[in-house]
Design an enzyme around this catalytic site. Structure first.
Site, PDB file in Angstrom:
ATOM      1  N   ASP A  24      -2.931   6.593  -3.329  1.00 17.62           N
ATOM      2  CA  ASP A  24      -1.784   6.060  -2.590  1.00 17.62           C
ATOM      3  C   ASP A  24      -0.954   5.080  -3.424  1.00 17.62           C
ATOM      4  O   ASP A  24      -1.165   4.932  -4.623  1.00 17.62           O
ATOM      5  CB  ASP A  24      -2.253   5.407  -1.285  1.00 17.62           C
ATOM      6  N   ASP A  80      -5.665   2.436  -4.006  1.00 15.66           N
ATOM      7  CA  ASP A  80      -7.002   2.217  -3.442  1.00 15.66           C
ATOM      8  C   ASP A  80      -7.503   3.360  -2.564  1.00 15.66           C
ATOM      9  O   ASP A  80      -8.688   3.452  -2.282  1.00 15.66           O
ATOM     10  CB  ASP A  80      -7.111   0.849  -2.726  1.00 15.66           C
ATOM     11  N   ARG A  81      -6.592   4.251  -2.108  1.00 16.10           N
ATOM     12  CA  ARG A  81      -7.052   5.367  -1.267  1.00 16.10           C
ATOM     13  C   ARG A  81      -7.219   6.637  -2.098  1.00 16.10           C
ATOM     14  O   ARG A  81      -6.662   6.743  -3.200  1.00 16.10           O
ATOM     15  CB  ARG A  81      -6.039   5.644  -0.161  1.00 16.10           C
ATOM     16  N   LYS A 127     -11.360  -0.897  -2.037  1.00 16.02           N
ATOM     17  CA  LYS A 127     -11.608   0.529  -2.148  1.00 16.02           C
ATOM     18  C   LYS A 127     -10.912   1.017  -3.406  1.00 16.02           C
ATOM     19  O   LYS A 127     -10.000   0.363  -3.908  1.00 16.02           O
ATOM     20  CB  LYS A 127     -11.157   1.273  -0.895  1.00 16.02           C
ATOM     21  N   SER A 144       0.818  -1.208   0.000  1.00 12.24           N
ATOM     22  CA  SER A 144       0.000   0.000   0.000  1.00 12.24           C
ATOM     23  C   SER A 144       0.858   1.268   0.000  1.00 12.24           C
ATOM     24  O   SER A 144       1.701   1.442  -0.855  1.00 12.24           O
ATOM     25  CB  SER A 144      -0.965  -0.038   1.187  1.00 12.24           C
ATOM     26  N   HIS A 145       0.655   2.127   0.995  1.00 11.02           N
ATOM     27  CA  HIS A 145       1.338   3.425   1.037  1.00 11.02           C
ATOM     28  C   HIS A 145       2.695   3.345   1.728  1.00 11.02           C
ATOM     29  O   HIS A 145       3.390   4.356   1.825  1.00 11.02           O
ATOM     30  CB  HIS A 145       0.455   4.416   1.787  1.00 11.02           C
ATOM     31  N   ASP A 169      -0.774   1.864  -3.977  1.00 10.69           N
ATOM     32  CA  ASP A 169      -1.392   0.829  -4.809  1.00 10.69           C
ATOM     33  C   ASP A 169      -2.741   1.262  -5.380  1.00 10.69           C
ATOM     34  O   ASP A 169      -3.456   0.444  -5.962  1.00 10.69           O
ATOM     35  CB  ASP A 169      -1.552  -0.469  -4.015  1.00 10.69           C
TER      36      ASP A 169
HETATM   37  C1  G1P Z   1      -5.752   1.604   8.561  1.00 13.94           C
HETATM   38  C2  G1P Z   1      -7.056   2.364   8.472  1.00 13.94           C
HETATM   39  C3  G1P Z   1      -8.168   1.425   8.079  1.00 13.94           C
HETATM   40  C4  G1P Z   1      -7.815   0.729   6.761  1.00 13.94           C
HETATM   41  C5  G1P Z   1      -6.463   0.052   6.895  1.00 13.94           C
HETATM   42  C6  G1P Z   1      -5.996  -0.553   5.567  1.00 13.94           C
HETATM   43  O1  G1P Z   1      -5.841   0.605   9.544  1.00 13.94           O
HETATM   44  O2  G1P Z   1      -7.360   3.014   9.678  1.00 13.94           O
HETATM   45  O3  G1P Z   1      -9.366   2.153   7.954  1.00 13.94           O
HETATM   46  O4  G1P Z   1      -8.779  -0.219   6.423  1.00 13.94           O
HETATM   47  O5  G1P Z   1      -5.472   1.002   7.314  1.00 13.94           O
HETATM   48  O6  G1P Z   1      -5.874   0.406   4.563  1.00 13.94           O
HETATM   49  P1  G1P Z   1      -5.318   0.792  11.061  1.00 13.94           P
HETATM   50  O7  G1P Z   1      -3.858   1.180  10.965  1.00 13.94           O
HETATM   51  O8  G1P Z   1      -6.120   1.896  11.667  1.00 13.94           O
HETATM   52  O9  G1P Z   1      -5.549  -0.537  11.719  1.00 13.94           O
HETATM   53 ZN    ZN Z   2      -3.509   1.241  -0.455  1.00 15.37          ZN
END
Ligand code: G1P
Ligand code: ZN
Length: 543
Positions: free
Chosen positions: A277, A281-282, A376, A113-114, A279
């Site tokens: 982000d 999805d955000r 997402k 991800s990010h 990948d």
């Molecule tokens: C965080 C976000 C959550 C999201 C997840 C994955 O998780 O708060 O909403 O689904 O990243 O992208 P957290 O670090 O709060 O457990």
């Molecule tokens: Zn992501």
């Protein structure tokens, strides 16, 4: 021998979460590390003989090497076909789209991800099932169990595939089709949104900037925004994906996407700004000198859904994660549709969407999506907003002012304390729990406490129960203070405090959220004793 069976031994700690298995690149490069995990996946997901697998990633360091290994293992394990994104690229929502479109058995997405990328940074691998969504817990637990007793993995002994050339190639009897990474996704977006209306908007005196943050959405945004919708070249900034994300942290929020934020708050700011982000999805949505909280973004989308062709007949229902503000609840109530409150994490939305109960869903953490895929989707959210603006011919700020006037404003903020000592973090939440009985019916921050609890959720579709999903102080006027520990952080613990208060009075809607929530913020600190326990007097990130 074209196929080799390599002896191996279990490696500790290969437990995939809903975001898959994440670790440092150096860890993934250790002998057998990736191979063991991939074999554990192939051994745990059912009969894969003759099936199709989708494969791609966010382009981070080690993406190409991992893809070659996985292709050879897929061939050795009996897959008939692998659809792989050109250059090894597939954004997370694009992978979900391709799995669904071609009715693949499942897919492997390579991403963290990010999280930063590069030889000394993070790598990750995640298995998605045939509906295009992350594997449910039963599957991830089976994969983990298999990693604990694995003794060998199968891999074809053959040359690498040229990932840059489109076409179908053969690998030990398996077909490898290198597909355009963008085309299927772009076609899906075109089938959802009013591209003609958006094209007209962009041809008017309307300016936008999209920040791909040197990550995977660059090629997607350029193709869709610039080539298909006619935005000027250069609309997409940082659009060349780099395997180290240019040393950055591609997380679209006010802290990490400051380059874009500065542009949208400059004197000559464009009308619209957005970022995605690592990948894809955000998403973050900005107007000229204006930030849209993700919670409000979801509410605005729900309220305006019928302006988008794919949702013109209305939406079945909405869902939000518990810490996400209740702004969308008010829209659902007005529309007479269901609103589901789920624990944090995208996986809880999948069941609701598969059952047709929910069309739109979202989280306060810059994630919004719909039933078009099972992840997402960052660019989808951007196009949704452009579609709304094209039809309404109003500014982002104008749309929000109108929304708040109609539904009231849910002032909202999230305070993150990153890298906190784990024991102290646990104690912060325990301190609140210890006062549950004490707080009940008392006045705190000028409001009466209605209920305190640990949030638990029973899935309405499969009946599974998830407990301890956040410590809540709920007030009679609908205000809330919520404490959670992050499940995705890497070093130490991250405490998240979510603050929300409702304001019906239009004359107060222009207030700064931190000011509007000041007494709640103070109350959160007092009840939890966070400053004393952590030694912190301000959050690391405020959203
Ligand atoms: C965080 C976000 C959550 C999201 C997840 C994955 O998780 O708060 O909403 O689904 O990243 O992208 P957290 O670090 O709060 O457990
Ligand atoms: Zn992501």
């Amino acid at each position: 021998m074209p196929i080799k069976s390599i002896s191996t031994q279990p490696i500790q700690g290969q437990r995939p979460g809903t975001s898959g298995l994440r670790a440092k690149v150096k860890t993934f490069q250790q002998p057998h590390y990736l191979e063991n995990f991939v074999q554990a996946v192939f051994d745990s997901i059912g009969d894969i003989h003759g099936q199709t697998l989708v494969l791609g990633g966010d382009g981070r360091f080690y993406n190409r090497e991992a893809i070659q290994i996985i292709l050879k293992m897929a061939a050795a394990n009996g897959f008939a076909k692998v659809l792989v994104g050109q250059a090894g690229i597939l954004s997370t929502p694009a992978a979900s789209c391709v799995i669904r479109k071609y009715k693949a058995f499942g897919g492997l997405i390579l991403s963290a991800s990010h999280n930063p990328a590069g030889p000394n940074e993070d790598f990750g691998i995640k298995y998605n099932i045939g509906n295009g969504g992350p594997a449910p817990e039963g599957v991830t637990e089976a994969i983990y169990a298999r990693t604990l007793n694995i003794t060998a993995y199968q891999i074809a002994d053959c040359a690498d595939i040229n990932l840059d050339k489109l076409g179908t190639f053969e690998m030990q009897g398996m077909q490898v089709e290198v597909i355009d990474a963008v085309a299927d996704y772009a076609e899906l977006m075109q089938s959802i949104f009013d591209f003609d209306a958006i094209r007209e908007l962009l041809a008017q005196d309307f300016s936008l900037t999209f920040d791909a943050m040197h990550a995977v959405t660059g090629p997607y945004a350029k193709m869709i925004l610039e080539d298909m919708l006619g935005a000027p070249q250069g609309t997409v900034m940082n659009g060349e994906p780099k395997d180290d994300f240019n040393g950055g942290h591609p997380d679209p929020n006010l802290t990490y996407a400051h380059e874009l934020v500065d542009i949208l708050y400059a004197d000559d700011a464009p009308d619209f700004g957005a970022a995605s982000d690592g990948d894809g999805d955000r998403n973050m949505i900005l107007g000229n000198h204006f930030f849209v909280t993700p919670s409000d973004s979801l509410a605005v989308m729900a309220a305006n859904a019928t302006l988008v062709p794919a949702y013109k007949n209305g939406i079945a229902g909405v869902a939000r994660s518990m810490p996400t503000s209740g702004a969308v609840d008010r829209v659902a109530e007005a529309l007479g549709i269901d609103c589901f409150e789920t624990p944090t994490g995208w996986k809880f939305f999948g069941n609701l969407m598969d059952a047709g109960k929910v069309t739109l869903c979202g989280e306060e953490s810059f994630g919004t999506g719909s039933n078009h895929v099972r992840e997402k989707d960052g660019l989808w959210a951007v196009l949704f907003w452009l579609n709304i603006l094209a039809v309404r011919q109003e500014s982002v700020e104008g749309v929000l002012a109108d929304h708040w006037a109609k539904y009231g404003r849910n002032f909202y903020s999230r305070h993150d304390y990153e890298g906190v000592d784990s024991a102290a973090a646990t104690q912060v939440l325990q301190n609140v729990r210890d006062q549950f009985d004490n707080l009940q019916g008392k006045t705190l921050a000028g409001r009466v406490v209605k209920l305190c609890d640990d949030f638990a959720y029973t899935d309405p579709i499969d009946g599974s129960v998830s407990t301890n999903q956040g410590v809540r102080i709920l007030f009679e006027d609908g205000s809330r203070i919520i404490f959670r520990l992050s499940g995705t952080g890497t070093s130490g613990a991250t405490i998240r405090i979510y603050l929300e208060s409702y304001e019906a009075d239009t004359s107060k809607h222009g207030l700064d959220a931190q000011l509007a929530l000041a007494d709640m913020i103070e109350a959160a600190n007092t009840v939890s004793k966070l400053p004393e326990l952590t030694g912190r007097n301000k959050p690391t990130v405020i959203t």
